[in-house]
Design an enzyme around this catalytic site. Structure first.
Site, PDB file in Angstrom:
ATOM      1  CG  LEU A  33     -23.192 -55.065 -59.496  1.00 56.91           C
ATOM      2  CD1 LEU A  33     -21.987 -54.729 -58.619  1.00 56.91           C
ATOM      3  CD2 LEU A  33     -24.488 -54.619 -58.833  1.00 56.91           C
ATOM      4  CG  HIS A  37     -26.358 -51.784 -59.969  1.00 54.59           C
ATOM      5  ND1 HIS A  37     -26.531 -52.502 -61.121  1.00 54.59           N
ATOM      6  CD2 HIS A  37     -27.488 -51.973 -59.241  1.00 54.59           C
ATOM      7  CE1 HIS A  37     -27.700 -53.104 -61.100  1.00 54.59           C
ATOM      8  NE2 HIS A  37     -28.305 -52.796 -59.976  1.00 54.59           N
ATOM      9  CD  GLN A  61     -36.917 -57.592 -55.032  1.00 54.91           C
ATOM     10  OE1 GLN A  61     -36.330 -57.487 -53.959  1.00 54.91           O
ATOM     11  NE2 GLN A  61     -36.794 -56.681 -55.979  1.00 54.91           N
ATOM     12  N   GLY A 147     -31.511 -46.069 -56.154  1.00 55.38           N
ATOM     13  CA  GLY A 147     -31.613 -45.363 -57.426  1.00 55.38           C
ATOM     14  C   GLY A 147     -32.982 -44.698 -57.607  1.00 55.38           C
ATOM     15  CE  LYS A 149     -34.991 -48.371 -64.899  1.00 50.56           C
ATOM     16  NZ  LYS A 149     -35.572 -49.423 -64.107  1.00 50.56           N
ATOM     17  CD  GLN A 153     -36.406 -50.866 -54.920  1.00 54.04           C
ATOM     18  OE1 GLN A 153     -36.803 -51.993 -55.129  1.00 54.04           O
ATOM     19  NE2 GLN A 153     -35.204 -50.480 -55.284  1.00 54.04           N
TER      20      GLN A 153
HETATM   21  O1  PAF Z   1     -33.652 -52.464 -56.604  1.00 52.52           O
HETATM   22  C1  PAF Z   1     -33.261 -53.627 -56.375  1.00 52.52           C
HETATM   23  O2  PAF Z   1     -32.297 -54.104 -56.972  1.00 52.52           O
HETATM   24  C2  PAF Z   1     -33.983 -54.473 -55.354  1.00 52.52           C
HETATM   25  O3  PAF Z   1     -35.348 -54.230 -55.370  1.00 52.52           O
HETATM   26  C3  PAF Z   1     -33.420 -54.319 -53.919  1.00 52.52           C
HETATM   27  C4  PAF Z   1     -33.605 -52.916 -53.390  1.00 52.52           C
HETATM   28  C5  PAF Z   1     -31.936 -54.672 -53.913  1.00 52.52           C
HETATM   29  C6  PAF Z   1     -34.141 -55.256 -52.959  1.00 52.52           C
HETATM   30  O4  PAF Z   1     -33.992 -56.583 -53.329  1.00 52.52           O
END
Ligand code: PAF
Length: 307
Positions: A33, A37, A61, A147, A149, A153
């Site tokens: 973090l 965050h 991912q 975010g 950023k 996503q």
């Molecule tokens: O943005 C992130 O940190 C990740 O892609 C998330 C949304 C926590 C999913 O694992």
């Protein structure tokens, strides 16, 4: 702050909070973090009675050869920082609890995730969509905070909420930057000193695009070219992409307008940096699934109620 590891306990706790009439906000993270965050956690604090921060480095991912094994992890520091920022619950499940043996159901978004990051990182958004949907079921949030950023996503999450009928309001937190403009990211820690020195060029290039837009330029090709030109100031930066896109579809636009995004990804050695800027966010048309952010931040525009 309560720490929960088991998904079943997380879900029972969330359902009980809701039965008691309390509103839940979720801030999903992969830990390590930083101020970006923490600003999302503070935003969540203003939105709900119970703030849940999830801390899960999601293996699905990351592609083969990506940085899953070396992704920065500091659970103790994350615990202290999230508590200080206002989290009530830290949900940190082990990998095998989220993906038990035999796990085979996934979530795919079939349109906006094909381009840009999706093209560069095959399978990445499937992993993100799957874990985000699981987190939504486990945490039962009224509000989810992501975010700006990671703009693609964010659009994916907006689409998941809309298309899969989650009764969740999406809140977009502004990108938090270092004093020299570099967007805060856990991956900045990988940058070699000479690359860190050059990395603010991303934001400078985006600001150059914004200045062009403010002077009346609307031709997306001209804007793209100006950004690419500005990026050449970093001799070690290799652009993966620079694009001018619609924030909802992530399709390239020919003419920029209020709400249009300029997105880019640049490699410095092994490290990929992402950044984006929104043109005239305050003038952008409200989106149906509902997002909000501080217009001054370059995030999407004002709060929109659930659609
Ligand atoms: O943005 C992130 O940190 C990740 O892609 C998330 C949304 C926590 C999913 O694992």
């Amino acid at each position: 702050m309560k720490i929960i590891h088991a998904p079943s306990e997380m879900q029972q706790t969330a359902l009980e909070e809701r039965r008691q009439g309390r509103r839940i906000a979720l801030v999903p993270t992969m830990g390590a973090l930083h101020e970006g965050h923490l600003s999302l956690i503070r935003l969540a604090r203003r939105e709900a009675d119970v703030v849940v921060v999830s801390l899960f480095v999601n293996p699905t991912q990351f592609g083969p050869g990506e940085d899953f094994s070396r992704y920065p992890r500091d659970p103790e520091q994350d615990r202290a920082a999230s508590e200080q920022a206002g989290a009530d619950i830290l949900f940190c499940p082990p990998v095998e609890a989220i993906y038990p043996a035999g796990f085979s159901a996934v979530v795919d978004e079939e349109s906006l995730t094909h381009r840009l990051e999706g093209e560069q990182r095959p399978g990445h958004f499937r992993g993100v969509a799957t874990v985000v949907v699981k987190l939504f079921h486990l945490v039962q949030p009224d509000v989810a905070v992501f975010g700006q950023k990671d703009a693609q996503q964010l659009s994916l999450v907006r689409r998941l909420i809309r298309d899969l009928n989650f009764p969740i309001r999406l809140v977009a937190g502004p990108t938090i930057r270092e004093p020299d403009g570099l967007a805060r990211s856990s991956r900045n820690a990988y940058l070699r000193p000479e690359h860190r020195y050059q990395a603010p060029v991303l934001y400078q290039a985006l600001k150059a695009a914004e200045a062009l837009y403010q002077r009346g330029e609307r031709n997306a090709q001209a804007i793209r070219q100006a950004v690419r030109q500005a990026l050449t100031a970093a001799p070690d930066g290799v652009p993966d992409y620079v694009d001018v896109v619609d924030p909802d579809t992530f399709e390239p636009v020919e003419r920029a307008a209020a709400g249009t995004l300029v997105v880019l990804a640049v490699r410095f050695g092994e490290t990929r940096l992402l950044d984006n800027i929104v043109f005239d966010p305050a003038g952008a048309v409200s989106r149906p699934a509902g997002t909000d952010a501080d217009p001054a931040s370059g995030g999407p525009s004002r709060p929109v109620s659930r659609g």
